[in-house]
Scaffold this motif. Structure first.
Motif, PDB file in Angstrom:
ATOM      1  N   ARG A 461       7.246 -28.112  36.121  1.00 64.09           N
ATOM      2  CA  ARG A 461       8.628 -27.642  36.231  1.00 64.09           C
ATOM      3  C   ARG A 461       9.242 -27.544  34.841  1.00 64.09           C
ATOM      4  O   ARG A 461       9.108 -28.468  34.018  1.00 64.09           O
ATOM      5  N   LYS A 549       8.929 -18.978  42.368  1.00 68.51           N
ATOM      6  CA  LYS A 549       9.456 -20.103  41.589  1.00 68.51           C
ATOM      7  C   LYS A 549       9.847 -19.655  40.185  1.00 68.51           C
ATOM      8  O   LYS A 549      10.783 -20.188  39.591  1.00 68.51           O
ATOM      9  N   LEU A 554      12.388 -22.056  37.939  1.00 68.69           N
ATOM     10  CA  LEU A 554      11.834 -23.405  38.067  1.00 68.69           C
ATOM     11  C   LEU A 554      10.587 -23.616  37.212  1.00 68.69           C
ATOM     12  O   LEU A 554      10.295 -24.732  36.806  1.00 68.69           O
ATOM     13  N   THR A 555       9.824 -22.559  36.975  1.00 72.63           N
ATOM     14  CA  THR A 555       8.617 -22.658  36.168  1.00 72.63           C
ATOM     15  C   THR A 555       8.424 -21.358  35.409  1.00 72.63           C
ATOM     16  O   THR A 555       9.238 -20.444  35.499  1.00 72.63           O
TER      17      THR A 555
END
Length: 566
Positions: A461, A549, A554-555
């Motif tokens: 993350r 994501k 988030l990433t």
């Protein structure tokens, strides 16, 4: 024609050296094994090393990168993309990964076969820059042999370890010949092991590796799935450290010829930590791996694991069914057990009889009957499962299906009115079907028992404190089918130790076994047919779920590419 001869011929063609000078230089190289460019400069056939660099850059039409700019990104798992032995063999260095483009430094004329192999190995288009052999060797050693302390070590712990290693600190006086029994109970060695454990917990490490080599010890921590090297103690302390760990884990310190396992518990800042210890004999001593399990960590709710909304709805519907077989697939350390624990924790009630058989039991859950596999006394997954069927279970969790016998009992249990949850080691959801058939399960039994197959990975993350925005060009948006104009990438700050990531998030792929897929499995169709059914059902792959994501900030793209494929 050798690569060095190609460089020499290039210089001859440019009339920068003569044919006779090339022959002299090659003869000298056969004796000294030096890089050809260094010999040409030493023999004054070329005016300077700088001139050689400019010649190579111009002739090959590649940008020249000096040594001070050969600095690979530290947050992109480049050492995994291009291993050190490959870098040394071909004198190449990965510098940066942007999407599916890999920037690579080379020191010889491009090799078509090598470039093609790299493209297949890394799943990236390769963009090359040029440097000299001498600079390349130094850069490779600096990158692959380096210890980036800021990435893993907190300053206070580093100071403490440095003090412990320092001359006169006390540890130098440890008598390693007596590093057993009473001889081990000396403060410096105890303190050293305590520091290693404390620092690992402070930096959220899941594993500690202590590895002996001919003239050095390597100590590495795994943090968020990536191994980082730490400053090691002098090699002569290896026996003392290993003995101390083995005493803590109640392992026979006199036995060094066979692998051994043990465990111990520690309390740290109000947390109870279980430490699983594994030792194996290697060429220069015993390698020790300690896995740290934080017993304070609460089991996560399914909604906190990282599911997309539609994935969570599908997964919950399947796990509420009264019978059937559900498999989660993925490599070791991908979070499968955590997900399954979340399921049985949610299903737990006075009206539901839940039994688990595991190796090992990682987390103890009140109200659930958990069995630890003990092969040495005949308690295997298969024998435990047979006993479970006489225990009136509603839900059964099997830590892992490793063989045909265990798989057959799981299928029989699912077909006789029980919900069975288990894991397999396969790359994705679809290959779980073929794995079961390959180990000897008849296709019609696989088709009749399976209700859902999932695949899982853990992506690092992005650190919320320092992640920085990046505008996407049209090509990247199209390549990764992204629906946003801006994503985020790692930067690095004091809080995340300069890594750019903090913690991990799960990425899932689910394939429900509907009538169409069930029929294809029963007919023992090819895996391509299963993949086609997955695409037609619009069930997202791991790569596609990962890109969701990325869109959510988030990433990073690079992180998703490193843990998934298409």
């Amino acid at each position: 024609m050798s690569k060095n001869l190609q460089i020499g011929e290039m210089l001859v063609d440019q009339r920068l050296i003569s044919r006779d000078q090339l022959e002299v230089a090659l003869a000298e190289q056969a004796k000294t094994k030096e890089p050809l460019g260094r010999i040409l400069v030493r023999l004054r056939f070329i005016e300077s090393d700088q001139q050689l660099k400019l010649i190579l850059s111009k002739q090959l039409n590649l940008p020249y990168v000096p040594l001070d700019q050969l600095k690979p990104k530290t947050d992109q798992r480049l050492k995994e993309l291009v291993p050190k032995d490959m870098a040394l063999e071909h004198l190449i260095l990965p510098l940066e990964r942007t999407g599916n483009r890999l920037k690579l430094a080379i020191s010889k004329p491009p090799d078509i076969i090598l470039t093609d192999n790299l493209r297949k190995l890394t799943n990236c288009d390769v963009q090359t820059v040029i440097t000299t052999e001498e600079e390349m060797r130094e850069a490779i050693e600096r990158f692959y042999g380096s210890t980036n302390l800021e990435e893993v070590v907190s300053s206070s712990a580093l100071y403490e370890v440095s003090e412990l290693y320092a001359e006169g600190s006390g540890i130098e006086k440890v008598n390693l010949e007596q590093a057993t029994g009473v001889g081990m109970d000396t403060a410096p060695v105890i303190r050293l092991v305590d520091i290693l454990l404390k620092k690992a917990l402070d930096d959220r490490a899941s594993d500690i590796h202590i590895e002996p080599f001919a003239d050095a010890i390597t100590i590495r921590y795994r943090i968020d799935g990536v191994l980082y090297e730490l400053p090691p103690p002098p090699p002569k302390f290896h026996a003392a450290v290993v003995s101390r760990v083995k005493i803590l884990a109640r392992i026979d310190i006199a036995e060094k010829r066979v692998p051994q396992d043990g465990s111990f518990a520690i309390n740290y800042q109000g947390r109870k930590i279980d430490v699983r210890v594994s030792t194996i004999p290697v060429m220069h001593g015993e390698k020790v791996v300690m896995r740290l399990l934080d017993k304070r960590t609460e089991l996560l709710d399914l909604g906190q694991l990282g599911f997309d909304d539609d994935q969570l709805k599908l997964f919950e519907e399947c796990t509420k069914r009264p019978f059937g077989l559900i498999f989660l697939t993925g490599p070791t350390g991908s979070g499968k057990s955590t997900t399954l624990y979340a399921v049985i924790s949610k299903r737990k009630s006075a009206a539901v009889n839940i039994l688990t058989i595991e190796d090992p039991v990682e987390y103890q859950i009140s109200g659930i009957n958990q069995v630890q596999v003990k092969p040495e006394i005949g308690l295997t997954f298969a024998t435990g499962l047979r006993a479970f069927l006489r225990q009136d279970p509603d839900v059964i969790l099997v830590g892992e299906v490793r063989d045909q016998e265990t798989a057959e009992i799981c299928i029989r249990a699912s077909l006789t009115g029980h919900l069975v949850l288990s894991t397999l080691h396969t790359n994705d959801a679809v290959t779980a079907i073929t794995r079961l058939i390959d180990i000897g399960i008849r296709p019609y039994l696989v088709a009749g028992s399976l209700i859902l197959i999932g695949a899982q990975r853990l992506a690092r993350r992005l650190c919320p404190r320092c992640k920085e925005p990046k505008k996407l060009d049209a090509k990247m948006k199209a390549d990764y089918r992204l629906m946003v104009d801006t994503i985020y990438q790692p930067k690095g700050c004091k809080e995340c130790r300069g890594i750019g990531y903090w913690g991990r998030i799960a990425i899932f792929e689910f394939l429900p076994v509907d009538e169409k897929l069930r029929s294809a499995i029963a007919r023992n169709e090819d895996i391509d047919v299963f993949r086609k059914i997955q695409r037609e059902g619009n069930y997202r792959t791991l790569r596609e779920s990962g890109m969701r994501k990325v869109e959510a900030g988030l990433t990073s793209i690079e992180e998703v590419l490193s843990i998934s494929y298409e």
